[in-house]
Structures are given as C-alpha cells and as structure tokens.
Motif scaffolding. Structure first.
Motif, mmCIF file in Angstrom:
data_model
loop_
_atom_site.group_PDB
_atom_site.id
_atom_site.type_symbol
_atom_site.label_atom_id
_atom_site.label_comp_id
_atom_site.label_asym_id
_atom_site.label_seq_id
_atom_site.Cartn_x
_atom_site.Cartn_y
_atom_site.Cartn_z
ATOM 1 N N ASP B 83 37.911 42.332 -5.805
ATOM 2 C CA ASP B 83 38.047 40.952 -5.346
ATOM 3 C C ASP B 83 38.188 40.896 -3.823
ATOM 4 O OD1 ASP B 83 38.957 37.971 -5.913
ATOM 5 O OD2 ASP B 83 40.445 38.849 -4.563
ATOM 6 N N GLY B 85 40.724 40.075 -2.014
ATOM 7 C CA GLY B 85 41.702 39.140 -1.467
ATOM 8 C C GLY B 85 42.963 39.808 -0.949
ATOM 9 N N GLU B 88 43.610 40.234 2.693
ATOM 10 C CA GLU B 88 44.078 39.063 3.448
ATOM 11 C C GLU B 88 43.414 39.002 4.828
ATOM 12 O OE1 GLU B 88 48.300 38.401 3.256
ATOM 13 O OE2 GLU B 88 48.411 39.254 1.238
ATOM 14 N N PRO B 495 37.214 37.530 0.500
ATOM 15 C CA PRO B 495 37.706 36.230 0.972
ATOM 16 C C PRO B 495 38.187 36.363 2.426
ATOM 17 C CG PRO B 495 38.658 36.792 -1.178
ATOM 18 C CD PRO B 495 37.964 38.015 -0.673
ATOM 19 N N THR B 504 35.775 31.773 0.122
ATOM 20 C CA THR B 504 35.731 32.785 -0.940
ATOM 21 C C THR B 504 34.294 33.238 -1.175
ATOM 22 O OG1 THR B 504 35.523 31.068 -2.581
ATOM 23 C CG2 THR B 504 37.732 31.835 -2.080
#
Lengths: 504, 504
Positions: B83, B85, B88, B495, B504
């Motif tokens: 993913d 994410g 950050e 993201p 995203t």
C-alpha cells in the motif's frame, strides 16, 4: 498541599473542565476558533513585540516576524483540522466468513487530555504560550497549561490574555509561573502528556519527574542539537563561509538549529587557505549581542572556556561583541578530524550560543565513521557545488557506493554520507542552513536523543498534532455512538481508509 | 564484558549489519519476503505446534490457530508495505514568494534501527519470536533481536529457524535466551527501540533500564489490563453470563484482554437473582486448567488469595479445576460499587488468570465517577439489549446527555458512559467480549498506562509498524538522493500528501 500545589491544582482542574467541552467541539469549529486566535495575535502585534523586546532583547524585526510565524501556525492547524486526515479514520467492515470471524472495527484519534507545555527561552512567541506545542494541542482538542519561561513572564501573561479573548473558554489555556511550578504540573493526575522545548539538562529533569508518576505519561521534549554541517570538497568556500557565519550568529546563536559543527576539507599542508581560513575571516567580521538570560549568558561563557582548553582544539576566530550591555562575542574553534574523534562525546555536545567547531578532514572517506558517533541531531546539512542543489540534479543511486568517484564535484561526493545522515538527524538540508524551520505539512523537527525524547514525532509542522492524539478502536459499535468521522456515509468528508483502501 | 554481554554484543552487531542492507531493500521486496515467512510458518505447522504444546499446555487447536494468526500477520504487513501509506510521504514544494521564502521540504518514514523484542509468555507464536512486534519491525525495515520467553525456549528456537529460512540474511532475526539477557540487550548502543508484551512489573523494570541509557530510546510496552465490562440494565442476563464465563476462562484466563471486572445491575433487594446469580452459575460450571508457567500459577493463587481477603469482597463462584496436573480453578468475586470504589486502586489491578470481580451497581448514574478512577485498559466493553448492537442502530447524539432517559432499553442508556470509556481504553466493544484481537487495519491494541507505555501506538494491526519508523525531512535535497517515495513522479505509486493535499 503547598501554595504552588494549590495553584497548579486549580489551573489544571479548570483546564480539564474546559477541555471536556473542547474535545466534543467539532473539528471545523475548532478550526474557526484557531483562526480567530491568529487574528487576535496579529491585531495585538504592536503591543506584543515591545513587551517581548524588553524581556528578551531580540529586537523589533525578529519579534514582529515571530508573532507572524506564531499566527501562521494557528492557520496551519486550522487547515489541518479542515483536512481531517489527522483523525486517521480507519474502517474495517465485519467479515463473518473469515477464520476466525472478523468483527466490524473502526478506529480514529481522540485528544489525549490536558497537555502541559514548557515554554522555551529563545522564542517568546513561536515556542512559548501561543507556540507550536500549544496550538497543536488545542487543535487536537486538548486543553493546555503552559509553564511560562522565567525569561519572559510579562510577554507570557500578555500573550495568554490575547489568546484567551479568542477562545470559547479562557480556562482552555492555563498559565503558571516559576521554577517551582514545573514539578506539581507534570505530576498532576489530570495532565496526560507533556511538551517541552529547552536544554538537555532541563528535559532530563522533567523526564525524571514524569517517570516517578504512578502512570508515566508521554513526554515530548525537544532538547537541542549540535546540527552538523558537512562541506564537500566541491563547495564554494566564500559562499559557505558567509552563509555559515550568518547562520551561526543569527539571534546571537540562540537557536536549537544553530550549526555547532562544520566539517571542512583541510587546505594544502594544513594551512589557513581554503575553507578554514574563509570561515575564520567571516566569523571575525561578525558581531555578537546580549543573550536572552543571565543563565544562558553564563552557560555560554563556560562552554566556550571549556572548548578552548581541550586537547587539539585551537581558537580560529572571534567576532566583535557589539555595543549592547553584557554582549558576548561569536567564537569559532578548529580541530583535526582525528582530535575531534578523540574528544567525543564531549566535543559533540551542543554549546548554546554563537560558537562552533570547524573540523578539518583530509579524506572524505574518513567522515562516515566519525559522523556515526555523533549524538542525534535536529538537522544535518550538506554543502556541495552550488549547481547540484535543488530538485532534478542527477541520477546517482543512493545505494551505489561503488559508483562514487572520490572527491570529484557533484552530488555523488555525498553518496557514502547520506545514509549516515538519514540515521543521525530528523531534517537534512542541501546547500542551505539549519536555522529557519518552515512551518509546513512536510516539516520534521525532531531526531534521535538528545534532539528529541520521542524520535517518531515532530514539534513543528502539521504532524506535531499527532503527539496529543490517542487512537480509540470501536468494535461492533452502534452507529448512534460512532463519531461522524467513522460513519459509512462520511458526513464530514474526512480521508478514510476503508477495508484497507485509502480514500480522500 | 561478561559472557552474556559478549553474546548480546555479537548478536546485535550482526543484526545491525544485516539491517543496513534490509533498510535499503525496496518495500515491495520486503513484502514478498514477509509472505515467504508466512508460507514457511504454515509449511512447518505440524512441527511447530507440538513443541509449543509441550512447553505451554495450550493444546493443538489453539496452537494451530495461533500459527495461522502469526502467518496472517506477516501477510497483513506485506499488504501494508505494498500500500505504501506507512511511508507517510509528504511533499511541500518551494514557495520563494512566501514571507519568509519557503524551501522545498519532503518527509517520509525510515526504519528506526535494530529493534529489541521481549516475547510474551501467553502467545508462543503470535506475540513471540515471529509475533506482531517482530513482523511489524521487519516490515518497517528494521533488524530484530528477540529475547525469548523462558516459558517456551524450544518453541522460540524452532520458530527462529523457520523464519530465518525465508529471510535474505538469518542475522536479521537474532534470538537470545535467559533472564540475564534482557539488561545487556536494552542497554546495547545499537538497539534503537524496544517492544515488550508482559506484566506491569516486567515492563516497569525494562523501562527503568532504558531510562538509564545515555540515550533513552523509545519503549513500546503492552503491560496488560483489567478490561472492564459494563452491563446495562437492558442486557440479557443469561447471554451475558454465558459469554462472560467463556471469555473469562478462555486459555485459562491468560490473555491481556481477559475481562477482570464486570459491572452489573444489582438484583431486587441485592439477592442473587438477575445478573450476579447468572454469572455465578455460569462460572461455577466452567473448568480451569494448567497455567503457562509455575511463576504465573503462583501469582494467580496469590492474587486470588488477596482478593478473597479484601473488605466487602465476597466469593461468588468457583469453577472446576479439571484433570490437568497443577490445574487452577476459575473464581469470581462480588462486591458493591461502593466497596469497590473504596478498594481502589488495588481492586482495579489486573489479576492474570481466570478470575474477575462482579461489581454491583444500583444506579447507572453512579458508574461514570467510578469508571473515571480505573487505570488505563486495553479494552472496555458495553452490553445492552441485543437488538441495538451492530451498525445503524439509532440516532442518539453522544454529546446529548440531556436526551438520556435513565435506565430504559436501547443504546441511550450508555450515553453518559461512552465518553468515559473513550478516555479509559484503546478499544471499545459493544455486545461482545474483549478476548480475541482482530489483526486488521483498524485495530488498536493499546491504551493509557498501564495498558501501554505509549498510548498513541498499537502493538496489533497495521498501525503497529509506526512504532519502528522515524521521519526524515529533506530540504532542497537533490533528486539524486531522494527516496523514490518522495519524487514528484511517484514511481512507486505510494500515497503522497502534496502541498497539503492527500493523493492516493
């Protein structure tokens, strides 16, 4: 209870009561109120800066700018609240067919409770009563009790009264004074987290008090930093020297991002041509000034005295004191890389004020081993040939140590150093200077101990709000009691991660 | 150095060396390797569970399930890495026109360094060598050194050998044994963070060791919990009693989420009809078993002894011991709300094992004040009329205390309690039981001290990776040295928050 205990008890209990309503106030309303605080600060600018100048000697230009920065911080956190991402809403729908069956689980962040903030000496506005810790905690939905810094009590009182005018309840921002207030404040059972900006000694003492609580609470301390600068052979000596002298002496060197170490290539035969000479000349042409407090002034003189007596450390240059009462002089020292390494860890400690050590290296390849021994820092800076700064400079792989061609020009010079710096400091700067911390979404102001007590967190920038938030997960919870951020219809339009997929 | 110091030094240094390569391994490759570990665990399931059963007496069904859960955790973190994410990534482009001008600043998370993990007694797989701390740290890009729990050393060795088969370098997972190994491990300069699952006493001791480091490092301890259950008058007594007895005695009560307190409405004239009687009958029908270790066994008996001697505390029911050697019996006590409040904080402490206190209240409105005095907990549970559980139940505003109609049926009964629970525990459960922690994106397994030493963080679920990450901000950094996650062309498709906008 003693007198100060009673005072703290009253202030914290009032803050907690005000905080109960504040945490239930929708984020969008909190955002509007934060913008009102920003307006109030700017409206009272002409009253605020002279009071601070009388207490800190920082001057009109700097102090006006700092109030502006402080107001900007309130606006940034209003933006953060409107964005909604800081709620970190996550929804996992039930999966009755899984082994074992999965319940419906939804998580979001809530305010941690009353936050105690210890104001800093060197930023009477931006890291004080209305500073970054306060605004990020208010944004999170927390009430705040600030322990004013002894260096600017009147500024603290005036700032608190200005901020309170814009708050729905003045008790949301408590203010206490005096060294003796710190202990009862961090020990108070209703205080749920502590923010601090100050010295390693001060931060260590507060950490000790917190650790004695029956329930040790989170402590977010920013304890200062030596902020090494690494000058590569390709850099321009005159530009580096001028920029360094300016950064070193800005605000009489009283910044946690002050560059206290600068590693430069040694000139031919160790003479004073090249970087060392240029830096000495530039610092000799600087002027010092009056420091914030008598304690800081005395600490600076002691630190400089200690440095000048250390083995292998030579005085390189001394600036002028200037005309201010009790003004101190900027001073730089120089040392070989070998003697510096022998003098660690002491030579790697921060000296708060306009002083630095110029460390001369012969071979770039000797640097990584010494840099690995430095204490954690808020920043680390690299200087190289000017044309390679900025974005889109080259195509060098950071892992490709075998591609490094020694001390040639270009960013490839830094290939062995960058991975070391990424573990040493929270912010890496290319062809710039560490003083000046942008208040933005991406900023990180932290680093390994002693730069910070909590290296995963920042005290500046949008992510600073995270220190004052704790997650709550709701399992098979009735929609009637779910916060709106966690409802399937997402009435507030916050970013949600739903069944693993981030939706904005 | 002593013998154990030398052993620890070797293991940590090897882990650090392996970690240097691992942190530079792209996240997608790390994901594939984590999936390989999951496969390896399942492939060796038939060898793993019997070794664990011999050491822990937890039985085949439970242990097979636990290996499955452990493998699932590796798969979840592979998903987390794909993913992206968790990096950050945040990009703020330069704004030369701002006052002051803003540099280009980009931030992302990096691995913190070598992570020390203290394995738990009660989950020989899921919170041990290959447990949640280990997999989340490996996912973050960290090398791990596990201190095996003394209760299952052979299981630990076998698990480590299985995991290492799937790792690119076996040194990425160090394993040390023995009580004496803990001190040198958390004191080692190359260890950058510590994870722990265990008792309050054990966690407090490790915290003390870490605080003595010259550089106190982050400590993420999950120290157990009393997990209060609040039964509202509308709940069904028979269903509550049956569910409670099952949750209390699952795994001989040896879960950090074991329900140790249950608040129930007092029956007419305080008699044993209603909730108290039903719970007593249900627990009397349960069977205990053999506990994990002799130390835990003795601790349970002492805790039950202490409880039975406390003022106002009556023994309500005792289950059967069963046929296992050294088996203990489930035991429940009952006490009035007033006597419980008088007995705080001691009566709010966790007793590890199949025991709980039934606290009888007369008025629902008396509960919030007592609940506010409980120590932080991993979970808090509410039971109400069955039909109001799940999503979409009603329209009661959580802030609308004035809308609450007393002790009628429906979720509105809980309106005054929910805000208290949101500050007491990390996970709130409606009409369910706290044992069983889903490994998902939304899970939060933490809470205020002593549930956790770091209430902003979780030890279970996707967010557990954050404990092992530290941000680095890059200011005006050459693209040649920027991690791909921070490039404008976003080659990895993670993201990114760009100039304040999440994409995203």
């Amino acid at each position: 209870m003693t007198g100060i205990d009673t005072v703290i008890d009253t202030v914290v209990e009032r803050a907690a009561a005000a905080g109960t309503k504040w945490r239930a106030t929708p984020a969008a309303e909190r955002a509007t109120i934060l913008e009102g605080v920003a307006d109030a600060l700017l409206k009272h600018l002409d009253e605020l800066w002279p009071v601070a100048d009388a207490e800190t000697h920082l001057g009109e230009v700097r102090l006006r700018g700092e109030v502006g920065r402080t107001a900007s911080q309130f606006r940034l956190f209003a933006e953060v609240l409107r964005d909604g991402g800081s709620a970190e809403a996550v929804i996992d729908h039930a999966d009755p067919g899984a082994t074992p069956p999965r319940p419906d689980v939804r998580r979001m962040n809530h305010p941690v409770g009353v936050v105690a903030v210890f104001a800093a000496s060197n930023f009477p506005f931006a890291f004080s009563v209305a500073g970054g810790d306060t605004v990020s905690a208010l944004a999170a939905g927390c009430a705040v009790v600030v322990k004013a810094h002894e260096g600017h009590p009147e500024t603290s009182d005036l700032t608190a009264s200005v901020v309170r005018q814009a708050l729905p309840d003045p008790d949301l921002l408590g203010l206490v004074h005096g060294f003796d207030a710190g202990g009862p404040l961090v020990r108070h059972p209703l205080v749920s987290a502590v923010g601090f900006t100050g010295s390693l000694a001060g931060g260590t003492a507060i950490k000790g008090l917190i650790d004695q609580r029956p329930d040790p609470i989170p402590f977010y301390g920013e304890l200062g930093s030596v902020n090494p600068v690494i000058v590569l052979p390709s850099a321009d000596a005159a530009a580096v020297a001028a920029g360094f002298a300016a950064s070193l002496t800005l605000g009489v060197g009283q910044f946690c991002t002050n560059p206290g170490l600068i590693f430069v290539p040694e000139g031919p035969d160790g003479d004073r041509s090249g970087f060392e000479g240029a830096i000495g000349d530039a610092v000799a042409a600087t002027t010092g000034g009056r420091m914030l407090t008598a304690k800081i002034h005395d600490g600076y003189l002691r630190a400089v005295d200690r440095l000048s007596g250390r083995a292998g450390v030579a005085r390189l240059a001394t600036g002028a004191a200037g005309t201010a009462a009790d003004a101190v002089t900027p001073q730089v020292f120089s040392v070989s890389l070998e003697a510096f390494a022998d003098g660690l860890p002491e030579l790697g400690e921060e000296c708060f004020g306009p002083t630095a050590i110029v460390v001369k290296y012969r071979n770039l390849s000797d640097l990584p081993a010494v840099l690995r021994r430095l204490p954690g820092s808020l920043t680390a800076t690299v200087h190289a040939a000017a044309q390679v700064g900025g974005q889109g400079a080259g195509q060098v792989g950071v892992q490709g140590a075998d591609q490094v061609g020694g001390q040639g020009a270009g960013p490839e010079e830094a290939a062995d150093i960058v991975p070391v710096l990424e573990r040493l400091a929270g912010r890496l700067i290319w062809n710039g200077w560490p003083t000046g911390v942008a208040v933005t979404w991406a900023m990180h102001h932290g680093g390994p101990w002693p730069a910070s007590t909590a290296p995963a967190h920042t005290s500046v920038g949008a992510a600073a709000i995270r220190r004052w938030l704790t997650p709550v997960a709701y399992q098979d919870w009735p929609e009637a009691f779910l916060p709106p951020e966690l409802r399937d219809d997402n009435p507030l339009g916050v970013p949600q991660r739903v069944d693993g997929h981030l939706r904005t």
